[in-house]
Motif scaffolding. Sequence first.
Motif, PDB file in Angstrom:
ATOM      1  N   PRO A  10      36.167  47.087  25.806  1.00 48.55           N
ATOM      2  CA  PRO A  10      35.049  46.890  24.886  1.00 48.55           C
ATOM      3  C   PRO A  10      34.440  45.500  25.032  1.00 48.55           C
ATOM      4  CG  PRO A  10      36.947  47.825  23.742  1.00 48.55           C
ATOM      5  CD  PRO A  10      37.424  47.399  25.094  1.00 48.55           C
ATOM      6  N   VAL A  11      33.118  45.456  25.062  1.00 46.70           N
ATOM      7  CA  VAL A  11      32.371  44.197  25.043  1.00 46.70           C
ATOM      8  C   VAL A  11      31.739  44.005  23.670  1.00 46.70           C
ATOM      9  CG1 VAL A  11      30.380  42.965  26.010  1.00 46.70           C
ATOM     10  CG2 VAL A  11      31.941  44.216  27.527  1.00 46.70           C
ATOM     11  N   LEU A  12      31.044  45.044  23.175  1.00 54.05           N
ATOM     12  CA  LEU A  12      30.426  45.013  21.841  1.00 54.05           C
ATOM     13  C   LEU A  12      30.510  46.411  21.256  1.00 54.05           C
ATOM     14  CD1 LEU A  12      28.790  43.261  19.772  1.00 54.05           C
ATOM     15  CD2 LEU A  12      26.743  44.291  20.781  1.00 54.05           C
ATOM     16  N   THR A  13      31.047  46.529  20.058  1.00 53.43           N
ATOM     17  CA  THR A  13      31.147  47.810  19.370  1.00 53.43           C
ATOM     18  C   THR A  13      30.337  47.757  18.075  1.00 53.43           C
ATOM     19  OG1 THR A  13      33.148  47.139  18.193  1.00 53.43           O
ATOM     20  CG2 THR A  13      33.447  48.199  20.339  1.00 53.43           C
ATOM     21  N   GLY A  14      30.220  48.913  17.411  1.00 49.85           N
ATOM     22  CA  GLY A  14      29.579  48.951  16.101  1.00 49.85           C
ATOM     23  C   GLY A  14      28.072  49.087  16.115  1.00 49.85           C
ATOM     24  N   ILE A  15      27.486  49.413  17.272  1.00 45.96           N
ATOM     25  CA  ILE A  15      26.049  49.698  17.306  1.00 45.96           C
ATOM     26  C   ILE A  15      25.848  51.089  16.701  1.00 45.96           C
ATOM     27  CG2 ILE A  15      24.026  49.957  18.778  1.00 45.96           C
ATOM     28  CD1 ILE A  15      25.535  48.268  20.889  1.00 45.96           C
ATOM     29  N   PRO A  16      24.970  51.244  15.721  1.00 47.31           N
ATOM     30  CA  PRO A  16      24.815  52.560  15.090  1.00 47.31           C
ATOM     31  C   PRO A  16      24.445  53.641  16.108  1.00 47.31           C
ATOM     32  CG  PRO A  16      23.723  50.873  13.787  1.00 47.31           C
ATOM     33  CD  PRO A  16      24.137  50.209  15.062  1.00 47.31           C
ATOM     34  N   LYS A  17      24.976  54.854  15.876  1.00 49.59           N
ATOM     35  CA  LYS A  17      24.664  56.000  16.733  1.00 49.59           C
ATOM     36  C   LYS A  17      23.983  57.076  15.912  1.00 49.59           C
ATOM     37  CE  LYS A  17      27.689  59.247  17.531  1.00 49.59           C
ATOM     38  NZ  LYS A  17      28.855  60.053  18.011  1.00 49.59           N
ATOM     39  N   GLY A  18      23.257  57.943  16.592  1.00 54.15           N
ATOM     40  CA  GLY A  18      22.611  59.060  15.928  1.00 54.15           C
ATOM     41  C   GLY A  18      22.308  60.137  16.940  1.00 54.15           C
ATOM     42  N   THR A  19      21.726  61.234  16.476  1.00 52.24           N
ATOM     43  CA  THR A  19      21.297  62.291  17.387  1.00 52.24           C
ATOM     44  C   THR A  19      20.125  61.817  18.228  1.00 52.24           C
ATOM     45  OG1 THR A  19      22.019  63.956  15.794  1.00 52.24           O
ATOM     46  CG2 THR A  19      20.527  64.687  17.526  1.00 52.24           C
ATOM     47  N   VAL A  20      19.304  60.939  17.651  1.00 56.50           N
ATOM     48  CA  VAL A  20      18.143  60.380  18.347  1.00 56.50           C
ATOM     49  C   VAL A  20      18.176  58.862  18.242  1.00 56.50           C
ATOM     50  CG1 VAL A  20      16.710  62.422  17.950  1.00 56.50           C
ATOM     51  CG2 VAL A  20      16.707  60.577  16.271  1.00 56.50           C
ATOM     52  N   HIS A  21      17.318  58.215  19.028  1.00 57.60           N
ATOM     53  CA  HIS A  21      17.055  56.772  18.938  1.00 57.60           C
ATOM     54  C   HIS A  21      18.324  55.936  19.090  1.00 57.60           C
ATOM     55  CE1 HIS A  21      13.369  57.907  16.210  1.00 57.60           C
ATOM     56  NE2 HIS A  21      13.388  58.563  17.368  1.00 57.60           N
ATOM     57  N   ASN A  22      19.004  56.143  20.210  1.00 62.71           N
ATOM     58  CA  ASN A  22      20.216  55.373  20.488  1.00 62.71           C
ATOM     59  C   ASN A  22      19.966  54.175  21.387  1.00 62.71           C
ATOM     60  OD1 ASN A  22      22.591  56.848  19.223  1.00 62.71           O
ATOM     61  ND2 ASN A  22      21.564  58.525  20.279  1.00 62.71           N
ATOM     62  N   GLY A  23      18.700  53.911  21.755  1.00 62.55           N
ATOM     63  CA  GLY A  23      18.453  52.821  22.678  1.00 62.55           C
ATOM     64  C   GLY A  23      19.181  53.076  23.976  1.00 62.55           C
ATOM     65  N   ALA A  70      20.833  44.794  30.441  1.00 63.64           N
ATOM     66  CA  ALA A  70      20.457  44.031  31.631  1.00 63.64           C
ATOM     67  C   ALA A  70      20.869  42.586  31.441  1.00 63.64           C
ATOM     68  CB  ALA A  70      18.961  44.124  31.885  1.00 63.64           C
ATOM     69  N   PHE A  71      21.230  41.940  32.540  1.00 60.96           N
ATOM     70  CA  PHE A  71      21.495  40.509  32.503  1.00 60.96           C
ATOM     71  C   PHE A  71      20.196  39.752  32.730  1.00 60.96           C
ATOM     72  CE2 PHE A  71      25.864  41.859  33.057  1.00 60.96           C
ATOM     73  CZ  PHE A  71      26.537  40.946  32.254  1.00 60.96           C
ATOM     74  N   GLY A  72      19.947  38.772  31.871  1.00 60.38           N
ATOM     75  CA  GLY A  72      18.750  37.975  31.993  1.00 60.38           C
ATOM     76  C   GLY A  72      18.922  36.832  32.970  1.00 60.38           C
ATOM     77  N   PRO A  73      17.850  36.104  33.268  1.00 64.83           N
ATOM     78  CA  PRO A  73      17.928  34.953  34.163  1.00 64.83           C
ATOM     79  C   PRO A  73      18.799  33.834  33.616  1.00 64.83           C
ATOM     80  CG  PRO A  73      15.741  35.149  33.181  1.00 64.83           C
ATOM     81  CD  PRO A  73      16.471  36.389  32.839  1.00 64.83           C
ATOM     82  N   ASP A  74      19.112  33.876  32.312  1.00 66.91           N
ATOM     83  CA  ASP A  74      20.005  32.891  31.695  1.00 66.91           C
ATOM     84  C   ASP A  74      21.473  33.272  31.806  1.00 66.91           C
ATOM     85  OD1 ASP A  74      20.010  35.053  29.996  1.00 66.91           O
ATOM     86  OD2 ASP A  74      19.332  33.946  28.224  1.00 66.91           O
ATOM     87  N   GLY A  75      21.773  34.401  32.461  1.00 67.25           N
ATOM     88  CA  GLY A  75      23.144  34.855  32.612  1.00 67.25           C
ATOM     89  C   GLY A  75      23.706  35.575  31.410  1.00 67.25           C
ATOM     90  N   MET A  76      22.901  35.759  30.373  1.00 67.27           N
ATOM     91  CA  MET A  76      23.344  36.465  29.178  1.00 67.27           C
ATOM     92  C   MET A  76      23.036  37.963  29.304  1.00 67.27           C
ATOM     93  SD  MET A  76      24.746  34.131  27.276  1.00 67.27           S
ATOM     94  CE  MET A  76      25.280  33.318  28.797  1.00 67.27           C
ATOM     95  N   LEU A  77      23.803  38.768  28.567  1.00 65.82           N
ATOM     96  CA  LEU A  77      23.635  40.214  28.562  1.00 65.82           C
ATOM     97  C   LEU A  77      22.747  40.610  27.394  1.00 65.82           C
ATOM     98  CD1 LEU A  77      24.407  43.038  29.671  1.00 65.82           C
ATOM     99  CD2 LEU A  77      26.392  42.973  28.133  1.00 65.82           C
ATOM    100  N   TYR A  78      21.698  41.379  27.695  1.00 62.88           N
ATOM    101  CA  TYR A  78      20.754  41.859  26.680  1.00 62.88           C
ATOM    102  C   TYR A  78      20.898  43.369  26.548  1.00 62.88           C
ATOM    103  CZ  TYR A  78      18.345  37.331  27.045  1.00 62.88           C
ATOM    104  OH  TYR A  78      18.024  35.991  27.030  1.00 62.88           O
ATOM    105  N   ALA A  79      20.660  43.882  25.343  1.00 61.04           N
ATOM    106  CA  ALA A  79      20.738  45.320  25.084  1.00 61.04           C
ATOM    107  C   ALA A  79      19.619  45.733  24.150  1.00 61.04           C
ATOM    108  CB  ALA A  79      22.089  45.692  24.472  1.00 61.04           C
ATOM    109  N   GLY A  80      18.997  46.877  24.445  1.00 56.61           N
ATOM    110  CA  GLY A  80      18.011  47.469  23.546  1.00 56.61           C
ATOM    111  C   GLY A  80      18.657  48.576  22.751  1.00 56.61           C
ATOM    112  N   THR A  81      18.532  48.530  21.430  1.00 61.96           N
ATOM    113  CA  THR A  81      19.144  49.546  20.573  1.00 61.96           C
ATOM    114  C   THR A  81      18.076  50.286  19.781  1.00 61.96           C
ATOM    115  OG1 THR A  81      19.476  48.210  18.564  1.00 61.96           O
ATOM    116  CG2 THR A  81      21.113  47.981  20.325  1.00 61.96           C
ATOM    117  N   GLY A  82      18.451  51.425  19.209  1.00 64.38           N
ATOM    118  CA  GLY A  82      17.554  52.203  18.367  1.00 64.38           C
ATOM    119  C   GLY A  82      18.029  52.224  16.933  1.00 64.38           C
TER     120      GLY A  82
END
Length: 375
Positions: free
Chosen positions: A157-170, A174-186
């Motif tokens: 596990p890296v990150l848990t607890g992102i809400p889930k649903g039948t739809v709109h799960n993001g 992607a890793f950005g140019p700053d070396g950080m990890l970005y995520a799009g969620t719904g």
Amino acid sequence: MSRPAVLRAVGAVAALVCAAGCSPGGDAGARNTSPPGSPPAASSPVSAAPAGEGRVTVAGTLAEGLRSPWGLAALPGGDLLVSSRDDRTVTRVDGRSGAKRSLGEVPGVVPGGEGGLMGLAVREGWVYAYLTAEADNRIVRMRYGGGAGDRLGTPEPVLTGIPKGTVHNGGRIAFGPDGMLYAGTGETGRTGLAQDRASLGGKILRMTPEGKPAPGNPFAGSVVYSYGHRNVQGLAWDDGGRLWAAEFGQNTWDELNLVEPGRNYGWPEAEGKAGRAGFVDPVAQWPTSEASPSGIAWARGAVWMAGLRGERVWRIPLSGAERSGEPEAFLGGEYGRLRTVLADGAGRLWLVTSETDGRGTPEPGDDRILRLDVG
């Protein structure tokens, strides 16, 4: 059933009242059926813009016969990893021949609706995956050496607890140019989550590779980077290091946003260019029937956006933080629903179709990874 050709569109047209922006749409149509790894035949469909505008040429089909492909990531050396949302598997695709090799099933994935095994990212011997589990959406990482016969390691596990649903799960990571990890969620259909900064739903998240809040995040002790999003599935950085995100609208406008830390992008109070104080307007917007955007990529001075309901690739030319021209559409209806687009670092793109996700009209060979020459 054959899909009628869809004429190339330029700019937005009148809004259409429809179901949610991620709902299915369009009839079946003509396809490129070139063998994997080969250039298209002379009669294969190719789209190009008039002189002085953008262009897209389908240079060939790298791979076909993929089931519910979603995430795509490049390995050092040019091979690709592709995830199957519903089959819970990761497949390695040779970047030259298109040969496929399964790396196995990712344990703990619980597919359903718009959830399953989604975005992928690669960094320093790790494969990161955004997935739907029994109780949440989460990001995990797995060791992968990349050698012949290597398989994915046990998910950590890296990150848990992102809400889930039948739809709109993001689902895009992607890793950005700053070396950080970005995520799009719904916001999973629970619209209030988008404005709740204590929730990870309806956000763009920024974290260290280990899942901790990244240095410089706008909200102390939080991985939340921006909020007020409905369902983000496209993340890309331009040559200036600016972050762009594609977002599904509901009944009216899909969006391309320039994302800045701590800003509020309006959902559910605003959709599209509302001009309301406190909310950031998108740089570009489309009727939901023309886009329903998933993946985006940066190449040759433009953001390239894959559309699901729109069944086309959009080019949005940019100069700095502003549009330098009207969006242009390519490949309208030729390959069906389009899920993911990835820049190869040499000004070309990989494009993943999405006809086998339960909302398309699959034809022999679906789904595919296409090679695009763009300009």
